[in-house]
Write a protein that holds these residues in place. Structure first.
Motif, mmCIF file in Angstrom:
data_model
loop_
_atom_site.group_PDB
_atom_site.id
_atom_site.type_symbol
_atom_site.label_atom_id
_atom_site.label_comp_id
_atom_site.label_asym_id
_atom_site.label_seq_id
_atom_site.Cartn_x
_atom_site.Cartn_y
_atom_site.Cartn_z
ATOM 1 N N SER A 207 0.847 -1.194 0.000
ATOM 2 C CA SER A 207 0.000 0.000 0.000
ATOM 3 C C SER A 207 0.879 1.239 0.000
ATOM 4 O O SER A 207 2.086 1.155 0.241
ATOM 5 C CB SER A 207 -0.925 0.012 1.228
ATOM 6 N N LEU A 208 0.276 2.387 -0.265
ATOM 7 C CA LEU A 208 1.030 3.635 -0.225
ATOM 8 C C LEU A 208 1.465 3.911 1.216
ATOM 9 O O LEU A 208 0.670 3.764 2.152
ATOM 10 C CB LEU A 208 0.174 4.784 -0.747
ATOM 11 N N ILE A 212 -1.012 7.358 8.466
ATOM 12 C CA ILE A 212 -2.102 8.169 9.006
ATOM 13 C C ILE A 212 -3.177 7.215 9.511
ATOM 14 O O ILE A 212 -3.526 6.251 8.812
ATOM 15 C CB ILE A 212 -2.689 9.104 7.924
ATOM 16 N N PRO A 213 -3.700 7.436 10.728
ATOM 17 C CA PRO A 213 -4.744 6.543 11.233
ATOM 18 C C PRO A 213 -5.861 6.330 10.217
ATOM 19 O O PRO A 213 -6.352 7.283 9.617
ATOM 20 C CB PRO A 213 -5.257 7.278 12.482
ATOM 21 N N HIS A 218 -0.898 2.365 7.995
ATOM 22 C CA HIS A 218 -0.915 2.576 9.453
ATOM 23 C C HIS A 218 -1.332 1.287 10.160
ATOM 24 O O HIS A 218 -0.733 0.905 11.178
ATOM 25 C CB HIS A 218 -1.879 3.715 9.796
ATOM 26 N N LYS A 219 -2.346 0.599 9.617
ATOM 27 C CA LYS A 219 -2.791 -0.661 10.209
ATOM 28 C C LYS A 219 -1.679 -1.711 10.146
ATOM 29 O O LYS A 219 -1.520 -2.523 11.058
ATOM 30 C CB LYS A 219 -4.033 -1.172 9.486
ATOM 31 N N ARG A 224 2.357 -4.888 13.080
ATOM 32 C CA ARG A 224 3.749 -5.244 13.405
ATOM 33 C C ARG A 224 4.056 -4.936 14.867
ATOM 34 O O ARG A 224 4.681 -5.736 15.576
ATOM 35 C CB ARG A 224 4.725 -4.486 12.510
ATOM 36 N N LYS A 225 3.601 -3.761 15.333
ATOM 37 C CA LYS A 225 3.877 -3.338 16.701
ATOM 38 C C LYS A 225 3.318 -4.337 17.709
ATOM 39 O O LYS A 225 3.994 -4.726 18.671
ATOM 40 C CB LYS A 225 3.281 -1.946 16.937
ATOM 41 N N ARG A 226 2.090 -4.789 17.472
ATOM 42 C CA ARG A 226 1.469 -5.739 18.403
ATOM 43 C C ARG A 226 2.167 -7.099 18.336
ATOM 44 O O ARG A 226 2.389 -7.746 19.369
ATOM 45 C CB ARG A 226 -0.015 -5.885 18.076
ATOM 46 N N ALA A 227 2.517 -7.543 17.130
ATOM 47 C CA ALA A 227 3.205 -8.826 16.984
ATOM 48 C C ALA A 227 4.572 -8.788 17.665
ATOM 49 O O ALA A 227 4.963 -9.742 18.347
ATOM 50 C CB ALA A 227 3.361 -9.179 15.501
ATOM 51 N N MET A 228 5.278 -7.674 17.491
ATOM 52 C CA MET A 228 6.600 -7.548 18.114
ATOM 53 C C MET A 228 6.501 -7.515 19.638
ATOM 54 O O MET A 228 7.374 -8.022 20.342
ATOM 55 C CB MET A 228 7.293 -6.289 17.603
ATOM 56 N N LYS A 229 5.423 -6.934 20.141
ATOM 57 C CA LYS A 229 5.214 -6.897 21.596
ATOM 58 C C LYS A 229 5.055 -8.315 22.138
ATOM 59 O O LYS A 229 5.618 -8.673 23.187
ATOM 60 C CB LYS A 229 3.984 -6.053 21.919
#
Length: 518
Positions: A207-208, A212-213, A218-219, A224-229
């Motif tokens: 995606s581009l 931005i939310p 952004h999703k 990635r952030k949740r998986a890395m956590k």
């Protein structure tokens, strides 16, 4: 007056900048092509989806106009696209000398700054050897029975369902298997959480890059952030309570992190785990789904594949014994099917490098620091290499170089950057196909249409019905308990599935309460 002067200077600056973008400096003759808009380049054209199995229309148009090597702008960087087989081979062979692995900053942000493709030199070789310790030939021999057991239980489960989306089901099967080998993760909640995060991740990968939310990108970053956590929490738990024996790849990582002088750090380890999970989540499952669809569309190929695997069963002293490594290595036609799948699926549409020095090739000069995109589909679908290149014909590989690292097949990359998980993917596919074609039949129900958008997608899914080959006329599903109370009763009913003896046909009924038929 001064406002007018500033506006004039700004206009001149922008004009000069745009001119320099469209006409980059060079000490020789640049490859032909167009650069597109400043910063954006021609990225939007690369992202345009299409439904054919041919080369991307944008790439094909450029090749017809400029030849197999041309310049463009991609992700804000001057880029040379190569469809030249000899130049591709030079790029792979000169890794670290003339060229270096490179990916756009947006992808590095997604996969992590310390992911395997961003590592170089000694550190890259060190981490690569770590992965091969688990997924090299010796490691694969040890896990062969586990792979077959997973295939058997999965197929049995699928055969009890009326229909299933094969593109989603194979993704789940391979992800669960890989998560177990990497993390020893059996928790359904943790697996489901990781799966959901990777689904969010995949939706925005192509995606581009607008962080931005509400946007797909952004999703993607949030996934990635949740998986890395989750991965970081699991790593910390393992570091606090290390096991005496290494039972999964994470144990091995913890062991390496504890060694004095190791080049491995925690960020690198987490990015590595994320990348390996991504590869299992997406690439192998897509290849397997594509292979089954291709077999559905080519009955003569399926028949030949069945004959090879039935021959393996007949050659066993004990027909109930599991698959051996020797049997796996004997699957000549199966490997041809896998190679043909990799060639036509083109799951990896571009492999990126950058020039470490000024490169002169074919009368052209490519400045140092430019990006290079090797385009595998242009080789895989080249009619001078493959006759009738759009047809699924595994037999074309007879007499050809079957190595997945050959100059004719680049689905796993090439050179020292050849994908470390290639053999793992091939074993998974071969073991699954062995159990599928010897014990089951399937029938496509709906979907199966392919859309390509810098990758392979089944936007409508690929729904099939899996059935056992030796299915009897009916199969008990549930109930059947008898209670006698001045007579015979089935208080819970007696549910069965009624099927024709030729299980490749549609079942007569899905699930029937047999006790109520009279």
């Amino acid at each position: 007056m001064w406002v007018l002067c500033l506006a004039t200077l700004f206009f001149i600056g922008i004009t000069h900048w745009a001119y320099r973008w469209r006409n980059p400096s060079c000490n020789g003759k640049l490859p032909p092509g167009s650069m597109g808009l400043p910063l954006l380049g021609e990225s939007l054209q690369f992202f345009t989806p299409y439904t054919s199995s041919d080369i991307h229309p944008f790439i094909k148009q450029k090749m017809e106009r400029y030849g197999p090597i041309f310049k463009t702008g991609f992700a804000g960087r001057p880029t040379v696209v190569s469809a030249d087989q000899k130049f591709n081979n030079l790029i792979f062979q000169q890794e670290g000398e003339m060229f270096q692995s490179w990916y756009p900053d947006t992808l590095n942000k997604i996969f992590g700054r310390q992911n395997l493709s961003s590592l170089h030199g000694f550190v890259f070789k060190y981490v690569k050897n770590m992965v091969l310790h688990m997924f090299g030939p010796e490691g694969l021999k040890r896990m062969l029975s586990e792979l077959e057991q997973k295939a058997c239980t999965t197929l049995q489960h699928w055969s009890c369902q009326d229909t299933l989306d094969l593109s989603d089901a194979t993704k789940r099967m391979i992800f669960e298997l890989t998560a177990k080998k990497l993390l020893s993760c059996d928790s359904k909640e943790t697996l489901e959480s990781l799966m959901n995060n990777f689904n969010s991740f995949m939706e925005g990968l192509i995606s581009l890059p607008l962080n931005i939310p509400g946007t797909a990108y952004h999703k993607c970053l949030q996934g990635r952030k949740r998986a890395m956590k989750t991965l970081k929490s699991m790593l910390q738990e393992k570091r606090e309570k290390p096991r005496k024996e290494v039972s999964d790849f994470f144990d091995y990582v913890v062991e390496e992190l504890s060694k004095e002088g190791t080049p491995l750090n925690e960020e690198m380890a987490l990015d590595l785990m994320f990348t390996l999970l991504f590869a299992s989540f997406e690439t192998t499952s897509l290849a397997l789904t594509y292979a089954i669809k291709a077999l559905s569309d080519n009955p003569s190929v399926l028949k030949k594949l069945e004959e090879e695997h039935e021959g393996i069963l007949k050659g066993r002293e004990d027909p109930n014994s599991g698959l051996t490594w020797q049997e796996y290595k004997s699957m000549t036609f199966t490997f041809q099917v896998i190679n043909e799948t990799i060639r036509l699926a083109n799951i990896v549409p571009g492999i990126f490098r950058k020039t470490l020095q000024e490169i002169k090739y074919g009368g052209y000069t490519i400045p140092a620091g430019w990006a290079i995109m090797v385009c595998p589909p242009t080789v895989h679908l080249n009619p001078t290499i493959y006759e009738d290149p759009l047809s699924f014909n595994p037999s074309r590989w007879v007499g050809m170089d079957m190595s997945p690292a050959s100059k004719h097949l680049m689905g796993f990359g090439g050179g020292i950057r050849f994908c470390v998980g290639a053999d793992f993917a091939k074993v998974q596919m071969a073991v699954f196909l062995h159990n599928l074609v010897t014990k089951y039949r399937w029938r496509p129900i709906k979907g199966g249409n392919i859309v390509r958008n810098l990758g392979l997608r089944f936007p409508e899914g690929f729904y099939v019905r899996i059935m056992e080959k030796d299915a009897s006329k009916w199969r008990p599903i549930k109930g059947g308990n008898i209670v006698r109370n001045l007579g015979l009763r089935f208080p819970e009913g007696f549910y069965v599935r009624i099927m024709e003896k030729d299980a490749s046909k549609t079942p007569l009924n899905q699930v029937v309460n047999h006790s109520s038929l009279c």
